[in-house]
Design a protein around this motif. Structure first.
Motif, PDB file in Angstrom:
ATOM      1  N   ILE A 141       1.061  -1.212  -0.169  1.00  0.00           N
ATOM      2  CA  ILE A 141      -0.102   0.013  -0.122  1.00  0.00           C
ATOM      3  C   ILE A 141       0.956   1.057  -0.162  1.00  0.00           C
ATOM      4  N   ALA A 142       0.512   2.231  -0.907  1.00  0.00           N
ATOM      5  CA  ALA A 142       1.440   3.471  -1.034  1.00  0.00           C
ATOM      6  C   ALA A 142       0.558   4.723  -0.987  1.00  0.00           C
ATOM      7  N   GLU A 143       0.734   5.229   0.130  1.00  0.00           N
ATOM      8  CA  GLU A 143      -0.239   6.355   0.349  1.00  0.00           C
ATOM      9  C   GLU A 143       0.490   7.869   0.681  1.00  0.00           C
ATOM     10  N   GLU A 144      -0.026   9.143   0.287  1.00  0.00           N
ATOM     11  CA  GLU A 144       0.532  10.171   0.674  1.00  0.00           C
ATOM     12  C   GLU A 144      -0.147  10.733   1.976  1.00  0.00           C
ATOM     13  N   ARG A 145       0.631  11.457   2.953  1.00  0.00           N
ATOM     14  CA  ARG A 145       0.496  11.570   4.268  1.00  0.00           C
ATOM     15  C   ARG A 145      -0.606  12.419   4.145  1.00  0.00           C
ATOM     16  N   TRP A 146      -0.739  13.474   3.172  1.00  0.00           N
ATOM     17  CA  TRP A 146      -2.024  14.407   3.435  1.00  0.00           C
ATOM     18  C   TRP A 146      -2.339  14.489   1.825  1.00  0.00           C
ATOM     19  N   GLY A 147      -3.695  14.495   1.830  1.00  0.00           N
ATOM     20  CA  GLY A 147      -4.153  14.718   0.127  1.00  0.00           C
ATOM     21  C   GLY A 147      -3.917  13.674  -0.659  1.00  0.00           C
ATOM     22  N   ILE A 148      -4.287  14.010  -1.927  1.00  0.00           N
ATOM     23  CA  ILE A 148      -4.067  13.190  -3.024  1.00  0.00           C
ATOM     24  C   ILE A 148      -3.574  13.700  -4.329  1.00  0.00           C
ATOM     25  N   SER A 149      -2.375  14.638  -4.006  1.00  0.00           N
ATOM     26  CA  SER A 149      -2.023  15.471  -4.944  1.00  0.00           C
ATOM     27  C   SER A 149      -1.193  14.649  -6.044  1.00  0.00           C
ATOM     28  N   PHE A 150      -0.623  13.626  -5.751  1.00  0.00           N
ATOM     29  CA  PHE A 150       0.309  12.664  -6.503  1.00  0.00           C
ATOM     30  C   PHE A 150      -0.101  11.322  -6.694  1.00  0.00           C
ATOM     31  N   ALA A 151      -1.185  11.045  -5.893  1.00  0.00           N
ATOM     32  CA  ALA A 151      -1.972   9.594  -6.013  1.00  0.00           C
ATOM     33  C   ALA A 151      -1.740   8.797  -7.351  1.00  0.00           C
ATOM     34  N   TYR A 152      -2.193   9.422  -8.288  1.00  0.00           N
ATOM     35  CA  TYR A 152      -2.342   9.025  -9.642  1.00  0.00           C
ATOM     36  C   TYR A 152      -1.004   8.222  -9.990  1.00  0.00           C
ATOM     37  N   ASP A 153       0.082   9.342 -10.030  1.00  0.00           N
ATOM     38  CA  ASP A 153       1.438   9.207 -10.373  1.00  0.00           C
ATOM     39  C   ASP A 153       2.166   7.861  -9.399  1.00  0.00           C
ATOM     40  N   LEU A 190       3.642   1.940   2.962  1.00  0.00           N
ATOM     41  CA  LEU A 190       4.672   2.899   2.224  1.00  0.00           C
ATOM     42  C   LEU A 190       4.082   4.359   2.473  1.00  0.00           C
ATOM     43  N   GLU A 191       4.281   5.196   3.463  1.00  0.00           N
ATOM     44  CA  GLU A 191       3.626   6.193   3.688  1.00  0.00           C
ATOM     45  C   GLU A 191       4.621   7.593   3.231  1.00  0.00           C
ATOM     46  N   PHE A 192       4.198   8.369   2.192  1.00  0.00           N
ATOM     47  CA  PHE A 192       4.879   9.354   1.371  1.00  0.00           C
ATOM     48  C   PHE A 192       4.767  10.649   2.346  1.00  0.00           C
ATOM     49  N   SER A 193       5.813  11.412   2.713  1.00  0.00           N
ATOM     50  CA  SER A 193       5.894  12.715   3.277  1.00  0.00           C
ATOM     51  C   SER A 193       5.361  13.828   2.401  1.00  0.00           C
ATOM     52  N   ASP A 194       5.483  15.041   2.893  1.00  0.00           N
ATOM     53  CA  ASP A 194       4.987  16.157   2.199  1.00  0.00           C
ATOM     54  C   ASP A 194       6.397  16.163   1.115  1.00  0.00           C
TER      55      ASP A 194
END
Length: 366
Positions: A187-199, A231-235
């Motif tokens: 699982i790969a997620e951004e910490r906040w929002g979905i700005s780059f979720a598609y990529d 996997l959690e992506f930071s800002d």
């Protein structure tokens, strides 16, 4: 003449030593070398009684040695030792077949017994591996331990390699193969929002191609996984650093013409030169994009033993050089006339960072 005589003498000595080498090796107790060298000479058509005797005596010693070592392995309760004995049988039989036409017929009966012993050992090994597979599969059925199912599959495979015959072997092997598959969910997620979720999803969904053997890798599926890598992506961090420097340039340049008259009254036009100057301020703009992703592991320890928590980092740097000119531009070198920009868009930078993070992630875990 002396050189020719010396060469001939060396060749003669070499030939003598070569012919004597089987017996010499035998006397030293190197029976394998004696057997090999004597057989080589005999195959060349030089059937001397001495070499035949050395060949047979060497094989007799090899046979005794191998039988003693095989007996030691066969007395063991460890199946891997039986396999060592099986390999020794193979090597002994290969040696026998290679020199059979030169060996005494007395060896035929003994080697028939050796062959029968190997066949019996093969049957025992195959049956033992099958029984071990049954025990491991019974453990899986009782506990649900997928590692036991994997072991069962390997045991059945070994049984098959040794030619074990059982009508249920293929079925049991296939059952163990399916039961032993461990599901790894990524699982790969951004910490906040979905700005780059598609990529992120587009790149990291490639991880499913890493499924193999007893590992099924899935990306963001609704399944009950044996092991989950989250996997959690930071800002996205964007830093700008600016550096300025000044440089003054002077140059003598032509600035029109002036009229000159000589003593005879003749006038001419000659170039007029002036010194011009300018100051160039170089602004070096360095833009660093840095992204961090932290992986956490969830699931049974036995199933997640190949994975541990990690932090992945990737960065990309854009460099722009901007030139501000004050003064006469004719004094400035051509290289400073136009500013230089890294024209990559932020979207391109983000994609490059995601690719770098994915490559590191894949190397670390798969």
């Amino acid at each position: 003449m002396y050189k020719g005589y010396a060469i001939s003498l060396i060749l003669m000595v070499f030939l003598v030593l070569s012919c004597a080498s089987p017996q010499k090796s035998f006397n030293k107790g190197d029976y394998d070398k004696a057997y090999k060298s004597a057989l080589k000479i005999l195959k060349k058509g030089k059937k001397s009684r001495k070499d035949l005797t050395t060949l047979n005596k060497s094989f007799e010693q090899i046979l005794r040695r191998e039988q003693a070592e095989i007996a030691d392995y066969n007395r063991s309760d460890v199946i891997e030792d039986w396999e060592e004995a099986y390999v020794l049988y193979d090597e002994l039989l290969d040696k026998y077949e290679e020199g059979k036409s030169y060996l005494d017929n007395d060896f035929d009966v003994t080697m028939d017994i050796v062959y029968d012993e190997q066949e019996k050992l093969r049957t025992d090994i195959g049956e033992s591996y099958y029984n071990l597979g049954e025990l491991q599969l019974e453990d899986y059925d009782e506990t649900g331990n997928k590692l036991a199912a994997q072991e069962a599959y390997y045991m059945y495979t070994k049984a098959d390699e040794y030619g074990h015959i059982d009508p249920l072997l293929s079925e049991r092997q296939a059952y163990a193969r399916t039961a032993g598959v461990i599901t790894v969910l990524v699982i790969a997620e951004e910490r906040w929002g979905i700005s780059f979720a598609y990529d992120i999803d587009r790149e990291f969904s490639r991880i499913e191609r890493r499924s193999q053997d007893f590992r099924e890798v899935l990306y963001e599926r609704r399944v009950e996984a044996d092991c989950t890598i989250e996997l959690e992506f930071s800002d996205l961090d964007r830093r700008v650093r600016e550096n300025r420097s000044n440089q003054t340039y002077r140059e003598e340049v032509q600035d029109g013409f002036e009229t000159r008259q000589d003593t005879s009254g003749t006038t001419t036009q000659v170039p007029r030169y002036v010194t011009v100057s300018a100051q160039v301020t170089t602004i070096r703009e360095e833009i660093t994009f840095e992204w961090e992703a932290r992986a956490r592991i969830f699931g049974e320890r036995d199933y997640c033993s190949d994975y541990r928590q990690r932090t992945f980092r990737a960065d990309e740097v854009l460099i722009n050089e901007i030139y501000e000119i004050r003064g006469d531009t004719r004094a400035v070198p051509q290289e400073f006339q136009d500013s230089r920009y890294d024209n990559r868009r932020e979207e391109e930078i983000v994609r490059a960072l995601i690719e770098e993070l994915y490559d590191d992630f894949e190397r670390a875990y798969f």
